[in-house]
Design a protein around this motif. Structure first.
Motif, PDB file in Angstrom:
ATOM      1  N   SER A 121       0.619   3.824   6.606  1.00 14.43           N
ATOM      2  CA  SER A 121      -0.100   3.255   5.473  1.00 14.43           C
ATOM      3  C   SER A 121      -1.388   4.017   5.197  1.00 14.43           C
ATOM      4  O   SER A 121      -1.945   4.682   6.077  1.00 14.43           O
ATOM      5  CB  SER A 121      -0.397   1.777   5.729  1.00 14.43           C
TER       6      SER A 121
ATOM      7  N   THR B 115       6.386   3.810   7.053  1.00 12.80           N
ATOM      8  CA  THR B 115       5.172   3.063   6.728  1.00 12.80           C
ATOM      9  C   THR B 115       5.382   1.572   6.953  1.00 12.80           C
ATOM     10  O   THR B 115       4.546   0.893   7.571  1.00 12.80           O
ATOM     11  CB  THR B 115       4.754   3.325   5.273  1.00 12.80           C
TER      12      THR B 115
ATOM     13  N   LEU C  59       3.549  -0.918   9.774  1.00 10.85           N
ATOM     14  CA  LEU C  59       2.847  -2.163   9.447  1.00 10.85           C
ATOM     15  C   LEU C  59       3.419  -3.324  10.236  1.00 10.85           C
ATOM     16  O   LEU C  59       2.669  -4.196  10.708  1.00 10.85           O
ATOM     17  CB  LEU C  59       2.928  -2.433   7.948  1.00 10.85           C
TER      18      LEU C  59
ATOM     19  N   CYS D 132       0.846  -1.200   0.000  1.00 10.97           N
ATOM     20  CA  CYS D 132       0.000   0.000   0.000  1.00 10.97           C
ATOM     21  C   CYS D 132       0.876   1.243   0.000  1.00 10.97           C
ATOM     22  O   CYS D 132       2.024   1.191   0.426  1.00 10.97           O
ATOM     23  CB  CYS D 132      -0.943   0.013   1.196  1.00 10.97           C
TER      24      CYS D 132
ATOM     25  N   THR E  39       2.227   5.010   1.099  1.00  4.94           N
ATOM     26  CA  THR E  39       2.376   5.719   2.366  1.00  4.94           C
ATOM     27  C   THR E  39       1.568   7.014   2.325  1.00  4.94           C
ATOM     28  O   THR E  39       1.444   7.656   1.283  1.00  4.94           O
ATOM     29  CB  THR E  39       3.849   6.019   2.675  1.00  4.94           C
TER      30      THR E  39
ATOM     31  N   THR F 291       5.735  -0.816  -0.080  1.00  7.12           N
ATOM     32  CA  THR F 291       5.034   0.465  -0.117  1.00  7.12           C
ATOM     33  C   THR F 291       5.541   1.332  -1.268  1.00  7.12           C
ATOM     34  O   THR F 291       6.458   0.951  -1.999  1.00  7.12           O
ATOM     35  CB  THR F 291       5.181   1.211   1.224  1.00  7.12           C
TER      36      THR F 291
END
Length: 197
Positions: free
Chosen positions: A90, A131, A135, A83, A85, A119
């Motif tokens: 995220s 980020t 996670l 995903c 940032t 990311t």
């Protein structure tokens, strides 16, 4: 021995993380995993998405990909998350999905699963490492096992040298990135296989 089950879960606004996820799913499948490619639901208002041609086009491009569910999280032996940032963490769409996982997490349904993440950001210092680390903090709460790529393959250096997980500049997913993502996906499959044995 049964195949390890890998959920490749992504959120993508303009396509970078969609491309990363597709590359990861392909590599995981080639490494012997049973793979589910899953997208995170869009939470931005439809009027906002439709107000930007590129965002609208990407939403339409991935509309046929199944949405990730808590059941997919229970099914999987390992998670490959991708995903963008947003301000060093995220994207909120992914966080909203994670917030639905409390009942599964509380029953231990996310523990002892392999977890890796990738990311993208607008530029190389746009919060990519923060980020990934955030996670991994989430994964620690679940009791998941973090499978960072580390410096375990030359492709990591060639794609920018991020040992936490591959990170791209938005729109900049290239062949060096594909090699790094493939290595990260294969490493995840290998660890998921060991954990689920």
């Amino acid at each position: 021995m049964s195949k390890p089950k890998i959920a490749v879960i992504f959120y993508s606004t303009y396509g970078t993380n969609h491309a990363i996820a597709e590359a990861a799913a392909k590599a995981a499948g080639e490494a012997g995993a049973e793979v589910r490619l899953l997208r995170i639901a869009e939470t931005a208002p439809e009027s906002v998405v439709n107000g930007q041609d590129a965002w609208k086009a990407q939403a339409e491009k991935m509309a046929s990909i199944p949405l990730a569910t808590p059941d997919d999280m229970v099914w999987a032996d390992g998670y490959f998350i991708s995903c963008p940032t947003r301000y060093g963490v995220s994207a909120s769409q992914l966080r909203a999905f994670i917030d639905t996982l409390g009942p599964v997490w509380q029953k231990g349904g996310l523990s002892n699963k392999a977890f890796t993440a990738t990311t993208s950001a607008q530029n190389a210092h746009g919060g990519q490492e923060a980020t990934l680390l955030s996670l991994y903090t989430t994964a620690m709460h679940w009791g998941a096992i973090i499978v960072a790529p580390g410096y375990t393959d030359p492709s990591i250096f060639e794609a920018g040298g991020n040992p936490y997980g591959y990170s791209a500049n938005a729109g900049g997913f290239d062949e060096k990135g594909r090699a790094a993502v493939a290595h990260q996906a294969r490493r995840l499959v290998d660890m998921a296989k060991k954990l689920s044995a």
